[in-house]
Write a protein that holds these residues in place. Structure first.
Motif, PDB file in Angstrom:
ATOM      1  N   SER A   7     -25.343 -30.310  -8.990  1.00 21.36           N
ATOM      2  CA  SER A   7     -25.711 -32.022  -8.970  1.00 21.36           C
ATOM      3  C   SER A   7     -26.375 -32.157  -7.526  1.00 21.36           C
ATOM      4  O   SER A   7     -27.233 -32.846  -7.514  1.00 21.36           O
ATOM      5  CB  SER A   7     -24.199 -32.650  -8.816  1.00 21.36           C
ATOM      6  OG  SER A   7     -23.531 -32.265 -10.086  1.00 21.36           O
ATOM      7  N   ARG A   8     -25.939 -31.408  -6.600  1.00 21.13           N
ATOM      8  CA  ARG A   8     -26.508 -31.654  -5.008  1.00 21.13           C
ATOM      9  C   ARG A   8     -28.172 -31.327  -5.230  1.00 21.13           C
ATOM     10  O   ARG A   8     -28.881 -32.079  -4.856  1.00 21.13           O
ATOM     11  CB  ARG A   8     -25.899 -30.716  -4.126  1.00 21.13           C
ATOM     12  CG  ARG A   8     -26.276 -31.017  -2.700  1.00 21.13           C
ATOM     13  CD  ARG A   8     -25.375 -30.401  -1.661  1.00 21.13           C
ATOM     14  NE  ARG A   8     -24.285 -30.718  -1.619  1.00 21.13           N
ATOM     15  CZ  ARG A   8     -23.272 -29.667  -1.925  1.00 21.13           C
ATOM     16  NH1 ARG A   8     -23.440 -28.371  -2.288  1.00 21.13           N
ATOM     17  NH2 ARG A   8     -21.664 -30.074  -1.771  1.00 21.13           N
ATOM     18  N   ALA A  22     -29.708 -33.966  -7.373  1.00 19.38           N
ATOM     19  CA  ALA A  22     -30.182 -35.082  -6.427  1.00 19.38           C
ATOM     20  C   ALA A  22     -31.211 -34.870  -5.387  1.00 19.38           C
ATOM     21  O   ALA A  22     -32.395 -35.589  -5.234  1.00 19.38           O
ATOM     22  CB  ALA A  22     -28.865 -35.482  -5.678  1.00 19.38           C
ATOM     23  N   TYR A  61     -32.444 -38.569  -5.075  1.00 23.26           N
ATOM     24  CA  TYR A  61     -31.482 -39.320  -5.256  1.00 23.26           C
ATOM     25  C   TYR A  61     -30.478 -39.144  -4.363  1.00 23.26           C
ATOM     26  O   TYR A  61     -30.298 -38.213  -4.000  1.00 23.26           O
ATOM     27  CB  TYR A  61     -31.060 -39.203  -6.774  1.00 23.26           C
ATOM     28  CG  TYR A  61     -31.747 -39.726  -7.968  1.00 23.26           C
ATOM     29  CD1 TYR A  61     -33.014 -40.223  -7.743  1.00 23.26           C
ATOM     30  CD2 TYR A  61     -31.186 -39.784  -9.167  1.00 23.26           C
ATOM     31  CE1 TYR A  61     -33.851 -41.048  -8.746  1.00 23.26           C
ATOM     32  CE2 TYR A  61     -31.796 -40.370 -10.252  1.00 23.26           C
ATOM     33  CZ  TYR A  61     -33.172 -41.178  -9.986  1.00 23.26           C
ATOM     34  OH  TYR A  61     -33.862 -41.551 -11.069  1.00 23.26           O
ATOM     35  N   ARG A  62     -29.512 -39.966  -4.428  1.00 23.04           N
ATOM     36  CA  ARG A  62     -28.136 -39.942  -3.618  1.00 23.04           C
ATOM     37  C   ARG A  62     -26.990 -39.036  -4.555  1.00 23.04           C
ATOM     38  O   ARG A  62     -27.017 -39.265  -5.763  1.00 23.04           O
ATOM     39  CB  ARG A  62     -27.690 -41.257  -3.189  1.00 23.04           C
ATOM     40  CG  ARG A  62     -26.697 -41.394  -2.213  1.00 23.04           C
ATOM     41  CD  ARG A  62     -26.395 -42.794  -1.878  1.00 23.04           C
ATOM     42  NE  ARG A  62     -25.211 -42.770  -0.966  1.00 23.04           N
ATOM     43  CZ  ARG A  62     -24.406 -43.558  -0.908  1.00 23.04           C
ATOM     44  NH1 ARG A  62     -24.610 -44.666  -1.593  1.00 23.04           N
ATOM     45  NH2 ARG A  62     -23.189 -43.747  -0.051  1.00 23.04           N
ATOM     46  N   TYR A  63     -26.689 -38.182  -3.819  1.00 23.71           N
ATOM     47  CA  TYR A  63     -25.524 -37.189  -4.444  1.00 23.71           C
ATOM     48  C   TYR A  63     -24.282 -37.662  -3.926  1.00 23.71           C
ATOM     49  O   TYR A  63     -23.843 -37.827  -2.858  1.00 23.71           O
ATOM     50  CB  TYR A  63     -25.828 -35.863  -4.038  1.00 23.71           C
ATOM     51  CG  TYR A  63     -24.475 -35.012  -4.153  1.00 23.71           C
ATOM     52  CD1 TYR A  63     -24.019 -34.713  -5.813  1.00 23.71           C
ATOM     53  CD2 TYR A  63     -23.926 -34.503  -3.093  1.00 23.71           C
ATOM     54  CE1 TYR A  63     -22.732 -34.029  -5.828  1.00 23.71           C
ATOM     55  CE2 TYR A  63     -23.054 -33.448  -3.344  1.00 23.71           C
ATOM     56  CZ  TYR A  63     -22.423 -33.485  -4.654  1.00 23.71           C
ATOM     57  OH  TYR A  63     -21.153 -32.724  -4.961  1.00 23.71           O
ATOM     58  N   VAL A  93     -28.607 -42.359  -8.432  1.00 25.50           N
ATOM     59  CA  VAL A  93     -27.572 -41.309  -7.910  1.00 25.50           C
ATOM     60  C   VAL A  93     -27.172 -40.336  -9.033  1.00 25.50           C
ATOM     61  O   VAL A  93     -27.420 -40.443  -9.990  1.00 25.50           O
ATOM     62  CB  VAL A  93     -26.423 -42.366  -7.721  1.00 25.50           C
ATOM     63  CG1 VAL A  93     -26.369 -43.188  -6.614  1.00 25.50           C
ATOM     64  CG2 VAL A  93     -25.811 -43.124  -9.032  1.00 25.50           C
ATOM     65  N   VAL A  94     -26.894 -39.170  -8.335  1.00 22.61           N
ATOM     66  CA  VAL A  94     -26.169 -38.292  -9.260  1.00 22.61           C
ATOM     67  C   VAL A  94     -24.702 -38.249  -8.729  1.00 22.61           C
ATOM     68  O   VAL A  94     -24.491 -38.303  -7.544  1.00 22.61           O
ATOM     69  CB  VAL A  94     -26.758 -36.857  -8.908  1.00 22.61           C
ATOM     70  CG1 VAL A  94     -25.867 -35.851  -9.714  1.00 22.61           C
ATOM     71  CG2 VAL A  94     -28.274 -36.855  -9.303  1.00 22.61           C
TER      72      VAL A  94
END
Ligand code: DC
Length: 224
Positions: free
Chosen positions: A25-26, A29, A34-36, A125-126
């Protein structure tokens, strides 16, 4: 021009402990700018708050008040409790167990789910956790459920511990992983199950890059 018209999606990632969903996920993002958001870290921060204030996990009234009194936030990707960076404190062994107990309490879930929804409302966002695609963000644009066998996940956890200089027993780590899976899947509030519309990624034989590549393929279909 193009970046202005690009969609800022909401991406939900769920899965069991040790599945590699946090790293994936990190990285996803990062690739998308995107924001993690690691929601597990938020439950852990709530556990640190309960621990420090001596509030019993059984006491829902006190837990509800506690969640009104504390501020849990992310700054530069690090988790903060009342403005203090608690990124290390949330990984302490006593917080491990407590966060699991705290995350099963209704007042804690209610407060953190509301906060998570606010964090995601503008897209881009993720958000990663256990119940993001099912409960927190049922309307997310893309949902992934990342999993791997208990043996593979146990081995990853074991290696992490050994690398940190801790002692660990592989069989015991795998057994603990299975027990936790069972508890997480069967709990009443937000049990760990894939959303009906989630893409399930079985990662036992995939490396991190391969997992993120698959996620990117899916994201590209959404016009990113
Ligand atoms: O992913 P983790 O180990 O950092 O999560 C800490 C605890 O919080 C773990 O017991 C699972 C729980 N959790 C949850 O109930 N719901 C989430 N969305 C994320 C984590």
């Amino acid at each position: 021009m193009e970046s202005n018209t690009r969609k800022r999606l909401i991406i939900a990632v769920d899965g069991p402990a040790g599945s590699g969903k946090s790293s994936a996920s990190r990285l996803l993002a990062e690739r998308l700018s995107y924001r993690y958001i690691d929601t597990g870290a938020m439950y852990r921060a709530a556990a640190v708050a309960a621990y420090r204030s001596g509030v019993s996990v059984e006491n829902d009234v006190a837990l509800e008040q506690l969640m009104k009194d504390v501020v849990i936030s992310f700054k530069s990707g690090r988790i903060h409790l009342d403005g203090e960076d608690v990124s290390r404190a949330i990984r302490e062994p006593e917080i491990d167990g407590l966060s699991s107990a705290v995350s099963a309490r209704a007042p804690i879930r209610k407060a953190l789910i509301a906060l998570q929804r606010r964090m995601a409302e503008n897209g881009g966002v993720v958000m990663e956790g256990r119940d993001i695609g099912t409960v927190v963000l049922p309307d997310a644009d893309i949902k992934f459920f990342i999993t791997a066998s208990a043996e593979v996940r146990g081995r990853r956890r074991y290696t992490e511990r050994i690398e940190r200089g801790e002692t660990a027993d592989l069989e015991e780590v795998i057994e603990a992983m299975k027990r936790r899976d069972e508890r997480d899947a069967q709990r009443e509030l937000s049990p760990l199950v894939p959303a009906d519309d989630a893409q399930v990624l079985e990662t036992s034989s995939l490396n991190l890059e391969e997992v993120v590549d698959r996620m990117m393929e899916r994201a590209k279909k959404h016009g990113i």
